[in-house]
Structures are given as C-alpha cells and as structure tokens.
Motif scaffolding. Structure first.
Motif, PDB file in Angstrom:
ATOM      1  N   GLU A  50      39.279  43.750  46.900  1.00 47.72           N
ATOM      2  CA  GLU A  50      38.184  43.516  45.951  1.00 47.72           C
ATOM      3  C   GLU A  50      38.617  43.913  44.537  1.00 47.72           C
ATOM      4  O   GLU A  50      38.310  43.219  43.559  1.00 47.72           O
ATOM      5  CB  GLU A  50      36.938  44.314  46.361  1.00 47.72           C
ATOM      6  CG  GLU A  50      36.258  43.795  47.620  1.00 47.72           C
ATOM      7  CD  GLU A  50      35.052  44.655  48.011  1.00 47.72           C
ATOM      8  OE1 GLU A  50      34.567  45.428  47.158  1.00 47.72           O
ATOM      9  OE2 GLU A  50      34.607  44.541  49.170  1.00 47.72           O
ATOM     10  N   LYS A  53      40.868  41.341  42.981  1.00 50.08           N
ATOM     11  CA  LYS A  53      40.146  40.179  42.456  1.00 50.08           C
ATOM     12  C   LYS A  53      39.537  40.474  41.083  1.00 50.08           C
ATOM     13  O   LYS A  53      39.516  39.608  40.199  1.00 50.08           O
ATOM     14  CB  LYS A  53      39.053  39.745  43.426  1.00 50.08           C
ATOM     15  CG  LYS A  53      38.349  38.464  42.985  1.00 50.08           C
ATOM     16  CD  LYS A  53      37.298  38.006  43.961  1.00 50.08           C
ATOM     17  CE  LYS A  53      36.732  36.647  43.566  1.00 50.08           C
ATOM     18  NZ  LYS A  53      36.261  36.584  42.158  1.00 50.08           N
ATOM     19  N   LYS A  54      39.038  41.695  40.893  1.00 43.99           N
ATOM     20  CA  LYS A  54      38.433  42.035  39.595  1.00 43.99           C
ATOM     21  C   LYS A  54      39.469  42.012  38.478  1.00 43.99           C
ATOM     22  O   LYS A  54      39.180  41.563  37.365  1.00 43.99           O
ATOM     23  CB  LYS A  54      37.760  43.407  39.677  1.00 43.99           C
ATOM     24  CG  LYS A  54      36.481  43.401  40.489  1.00 43.99           C
ATOM     25  CD  LYS A  54      35.808  44.764  40.472  1.00 43.99           C
ATOM     26  CE  LYS A  54      34.509  44.738  41.280  1.00 43.99           C
ATOM     27  NZ  LYS A  54      33.827  46.057  41.266  1.00 43.99           N
ATOM     28  N   ALA A  56      42.224  40.224  38.600  1.00 51.13           N
ATOM     29  CA  ALA A  56      42.577  38.804  38.479  1.00 51.13           C
ATOM     30  C   ALA A  56      41.543  38.052  37.645  1.00 51.13           C
ATOM     31  O   ALA A  56      41.897  37.204  36.813  1.00 51.13           O
ATOM     32  CB  ALA A  56      42.701  38.182  39.868  1.00 51.13           C
ATOM     33  N   ASP A  57      40.271  38.367  37.842  1.00 52.71           N
ATOM     34  CA  ASP A  57      39.203  37.682  37.114  1.00 52.71           C
ATOM     35  C   ASP A  57      39.320  37.877  35.604  1.00 52.71           C
ATOM     36  O   ASP A  57      38.961  36.987  34.827  1.00 52.71           O
ATOM     37  CB  ASP A  57      37.835  38.185  37.581  1.00 52.71           C
ATOM     38  CG  ASP A  57      37.453  37.669  38.963  1.00 52.71           C
ATOM     39  OD1 ASP A  57      38.108  36.715  39.448  1.00 52.71           O
ATOM     40  OD2 ASP A  57      36.515  38.226  39.565  1.00 52.71           O
ATOM     41  N   ASN A  60      41.802  35.292  34.641  1.00 51.90           N
ATOM     42  CA  ASN A  60      41.630  34.009  35.332  1.00 51.90           C
ATOM     43  C   ASN A  60      42.822  33.678  36.227  1.00 51.90           C
ATOM     44  O   ASN A  60      43.328  32.548  36.247  1.00 51.90           O
ATOM     45  CB  ASN A  60      41.381  32.860  34.340  1.00 51.90           C
ATOM     46  CG  ASN A  60      40.878  31.599  35.033  1.00 51.90           C
ATOM     47  OD1 ASN A  60      40.233  31.665  36.083  1.00 51.90           O
ATOM     48  ND2 ASN A  60      41.169  30.445  34.450  1.00 51.90           N
ATOM     49  N   GLU A  62      44.616  34.110  40.320  1.00 50.01           N
ATOM     50  CA  GLU A  62      44.253  34.219  41.720  1.00 50.01           C
ATOM     51  C   GLU A  62      44.566  35.644  42.177  1.00 50.01           C
ATOM     52  O   GLU A  62      45.552  36.246  41.716  1.00 50.01           O
ATOM     53  CB  GLU A  62      45.045  33.217  42.559  1.00 50.01           C
ATOM     54  CG  GLU A  62      44.832  31.758  42.160  1.00 50.01           C
ATOM     55  CD  GLU A  62      43.377  31.352  42.202  1.00 50.01           C
ATOM     56  OE1 GLU A  62      42.661  31.741  43.155  1.00 50.01           O
ATOM     57  OE2 GLU A  62      42.938  30.653  41.267  1.00 50.01           O
ATOM     58  N   PRO A  63      43.751  36.236  43.069  1.00 51.27           N
ATOM     59  CA  PRO A  63      43.969  37.633  43.470  1.00 51.27           C
ATOM     60  C   PRO A  63      45.375  37.907  43.995  1.00 51.27           C
ATOM     61  O   PRO A  63      45.971  38.938  43.679  1.00 51.27           O
ATOM     62  CB  PRO A  63      42.919  37.855  44.564  1.00 51.27           C
ATOM     63  CG  PRO A  63      41.824  36.899  44.223  1.00 51.27           C
ATOM     64  CD  PRO A  63      42.508  35.689  43.662  1.00 51.27           C
ATOM     65  N   ASP A 186      43.719  33.884  29.501  1.00 51.42           N
ATOM     66  CA  ASP A 186      43.572  32.960  30.626  1.00 51.42           C
ATOM     67  C   ASP A 186      44.961  32.459  31.006  1.00 51.42           C
ATOM     68  O   ASP A 186      45.553  31.634  30.301  1.00 51.42           O
ATOM     69  CB  ASP A 186      42.672  31.789  30.209  1.00 51.42           C
ATOM     70  CG  ASP A 186      42.358  30.846  31.355  1.00 51.42           C
ATOM     71  OD1 ASP A 186      43.198  30.706  32.270  1.00 51.42           O
ATOM     72  OD2 ASP A 186      41.273  30.220  31.341  1.00 51.42           O
ATOM     73  N   SER A 249      38.569  46.614  34.038  1.00 49.66           N
ATOM     74  CA  SER A 249      38.681  45.159  33.877  1.00 49.66           C
ATOM     75  C   SER A 249      37.305  44.512  33.883  1.00 49.66           C
ATOM     76  O   SER A 249      37.022  43.603  33.091  1.00 49.66           O
ATOM     77  CB  SER A 249      39.537  44.569  35.002  1.00 49.66           C
ATOM     78  OG  SER A 249      40.847  45.082  34.974  1.00 49.66           O
ATOM     79  N   GLU A 250      36.471  44.974  34.786  1.00 49.09           N
ATOM     80  CA  GLU A 250      35.100  44.454  34.899  1.00 49.09           C
ATOM     81  C   GLU A 250      34.330  44.691  33.607  1.00 49.09           C
ATOM     82  O   GLU A 250      33.643  43.792  33.092  1.00 49.09           O
ATOM     83  CB  GLU A 250      34.420  45.149  36.074  1.00 49.09           C
ATOM     84  CG  GLU A 250      33.069  44.601  36.462  1.00 49.09           C
ATOM     85  CD  GLU A 250      32.510  45.319  37.683  1.00 49.09           C
ATOM     86  OE1 GLU A 250      31.892  44.650  38.511  1.00 49.09           O
ATOM     87  OE2 GLU A 250      32.695  46.559  37.804  1.00 49.09           O
ATOM     88  N   LEU A 253      35.741  42.488  30.640  1.00 52.41           N
ATOM     89  CA  LEU A 253      35.318  41.095  30.736  1.00 52.41           C
ATOM     90  C   LEU A 253      33.860  40.945  30.328  1.00 52.41           C
ATOM     91  O   LEU A 253      33.492  40.007  29.618  1.00 52.41           O
ATOM     92  CB  LEU A 253      35.534  40.598  32.171  1.00 52.41           C
ATOM     93  CG  LEU A 253      35.273  39.115  32.427  1.00 52.41           C
ATOM     94  CD1 LEU A 253      36.177  38.247  31.561  1.00 52.41           C
ATOM     95  CD2 LEU A 253      35.476  38.790  33.900  1.00 52.41           C
TER      96      LEU A 253
END
Length: 373
Positions: A50, A53-54, A56-57, A60, A62-63, A186, A249-250, A253
């Motif tokens: 999880e 993924k954060k 990675a987000d 932009n 992929e995890p 990105d 990161s969260e 963003l």
C-alpha cells in the motif's frame, strides 16, 4: 533555536507531525518483518505494498516500478552503477552540475573504463537538449540530468531530453530529489527510464528514498542478499521509514498546487524586497522555470558567506549543503564571474515559512546593509 528563520529547506526539511505518527505506528505496533510467513508478517507485507502505491501515485508510476532505498544518494548510485554494470561497457553522459551523488559515481565509472562525458549548462543554468543530442555516441548507454538543480532551483527540460534518448533507445535517468513534492512530476509524461527520490527533501525522515525503474528497464543490484525489492535492493525493508515516505507523498500530492502558489508568492516578495534593499542584486534562473520555493541571488560586490555568518538568525546557504565549504561546482559549471559567485546566497522556503518570516528577513537585511554600505 526558536528565534531563527529557517530558509534552507533544500538542504533538508522537518518531519511533518502526521508523518511522525505513521513512523511511530510501524515502529512500535506493526513492527513485523514483511518477509515473515506468519500472519503478522503478511499483514505488514500488505501494508508495504500500500505504501509503495502511495509513493508511485505521487509521480504517476506503477507500484511495481518503485524500489525503496536509503535515500537519494543510494538511488542515484543504483541508477548509474546498475545500468553500467548491466551493460558492461559503453558511454555515459551526465550534466556538469549534477549532485555529487551522481558526479562522483560518474567519475568512478570513468576510472573503471567506461566512457563518461559531462554536458555543459548555459549561463542561465539550464541543460540544452540540442547539446545532449550533439554529445550522444553510437555506444551511449545512459544519460543523467537532474530534474531541478539543488543550488539555483532551475527546472531542466527533462521531457525533451528523455524524448531524444528514447529515439536512440538510451536509458535516461533524472535525479528528482529536489523536485518531487515541490512540482508536479509525471514519469509517464516525462518518459524517463529511472528517477530518484529522497524522503528528507519532502518532510519524511532522513534515511529513506526510492528509485523509479520503468518496467522493462534492466539494471544490476548493488547489494546481494535476501532478494527484497524485486531482487534489486537486498535487506529487510525499513517499513517504518517507508510508511513515513508514503504519508509524506500523500500529503505532498494533496497540497501540491496550493503550497506551490503560496511559496511562489513568498519567494517573489522576498526577491522584490531584497532588490529594493540592494539594487545590484542578481537573480539566478528564470522565475517561471525555477522551483517555487527557491530563490538564489548574488549580492554583487559582497561576500555571501560573510553575510550569512554575521546574520546568525537567518539559516540560508551559499550553495548545496553537501559542499557548502568547498565552493560550488554549480556556479563553476555556469562560468559565472568570481564577483558574482562570491556574493551568492540560496534561500529555500518551505511549509513552515510564513509571511512574517519573510518580512522579518527583509527587516534584518535592511538593517544589515544600512550598517554595511
């Protein structure tokens, strides 16, 4: 330290309270080894993915394209050495004003028998894509150009450089440690092969970072061991630090646009105020192509180090913290006159920089120059 004005966020950032809470949770309560086969280990493994993924987000990606490291230096080493060792031989291009964690491995690779060239930058502090194209060879295996310079904040044309590399099927790496969390990044739009991230530049703890490796890019690991991180970074994952990077990161963003606009406002107020106080002030870079938090100027005819040593309540720098005492290779790469280089000061703002901080800074500089005409 309560009376200081901290304007050195490019050197490092404080850890945000929410990030600290996440770190504590995965240090004390959810501390299991994610490689363990029992239920506790499997739970932490799920959380680790999880967190991946954060991160990675934020760019932009992929995890599975995110490999966790100990920070920007390791990410840069893994990128350069990983590609070089995978290819075995070839030609490498890096810009002349990269961070030492790129420049020094490049020099080491040169000593090991690889061909290495250094791309010059123009007088404004930008790498010109045509110059990259001109220096490519038939055996070029890697080009590395930072996304944003750590000393003067200039944002490089990495998308254009990546396109040039893609046409020749050459890997392109960008050290984005100063950029990620400050501007939109990105990787799909840029088209880079590898990208480095450092946690402590974006309000996570020191000792954690990541390397984006585009699916299909082949590199060799630096560490051999238990096969963690797709076999590219052995060692038990530092889950608490990774959780902190994910939370940072969260937050980055979420707040990217609003925080960027706020910092640009404060940065420009600082510049205009300093310009009024010291009309001979010189500014590096083009504001629209510079990190929103970074203002690097020269008090022409003065000594920047002397100014900062006498204004003890202001924490700024004369260059990168990694080589503040040795002189700036960035300014050398720009070939700026000695008088300009000596007067250089970097102000880098952050989340805790307030309008009051900027106004107080201007008051301090105004008083200083009145007494030091």
């Amino acid at each position: 330290m309560k009376n200081i004005i901290y304007l050195d966020y490019n050197a490092t950032t404080p850890v945000l309270p929410e990030v600290i809470e996440e770190f504590k949770l995965y240090s004390v309560e959810y501390f299991a080894n994610p490689s363990s086969a029992h239920i506790f280990g499997k739970f932490v493994r799920e959380k680790l993915e999880e967190f991946r993924k954060k991160v990675a987000d934020l760019i932009n990606a992929e995890p599975e394209e995110i490999i966790f490291t100990s920070g920007g230096t390791e990410s840069n080493h893994l990128a350069l050495y990983g590609v070089a060792f995978s290819k075995g031989k070839g030609h490498i291009l890096v810009s002349a004003f990269e961070h030492p964690s790129v420049l020094n491995p490049a020099v080491k690779l040169l000593e090991m028998g690889f061909q290495v060239d250094f791309i010059p930058v123009n007088s404004y502090g930008y790498v010109e894509p045509d110059e990259v194209k001109r220096r490519l060879k038939s055996n070029t295996i890697l080009v590395s150009v930072m996304m944003a310079n750590n000393e003067i904040g200039t944002i490089q044309p990495v998308k254009e450089i990546a396109e040039i590399c893609k046409e020749r099927e050459i890997y392109f790496h960008t050290d984005a440690c100063q950029a990620v969390g400050k501007i939109a990044v990105d990787v799909k739009e840029i088209g880079c092969s590898l990208l480095s991230i450092a946690g402590h530049k974006m309000y996570a703890p020191k000792g954690i970072g990541a390397l984006y490796i585009k699916n299909g890019v082949k590199i060799e690991p630096l560490f051999l061991g238990g096969g963690q991180e797709r076999g590219l970074r052995a060692g038990t994952e530092a889950v608490a630090l990774i959780s902190a990077l994910a939370k940072a990161s969260e937050i980055a963003l979420r707040d990217l646009n609003a925080e960027g606009e706020r910092l640009i406002f404060l940065r420009e107020k600082l510049f205009q105020g300093l310009k009024e106080i010291y009309p001979k002030l010189y500014r590096y870079g083009i504001p629209e192509k510079t990190l929103p938090n970074t203002l690097t100027v020269s008090f022409v005819g003065k000594n920047g180090a002397k100014i900062l040593s006498e204004l003890k309540e202001i924490c700024a720098s004369t260059g990168s913290a990694c080589h503040d005492r040795k002189g700036s290779h960035t300014l050398l790469a720009l070939k700026v006159p000695q008088e300009l280089a000596e007067g250089t000061v970097r102000f880098s703002l952050g989340r805790y920089t307030s309008l009051e901080d900027i106004e107080k800074t201007l008051q301090i500089f105004s008083k200083y120059f009145k007494n030091n005409v």
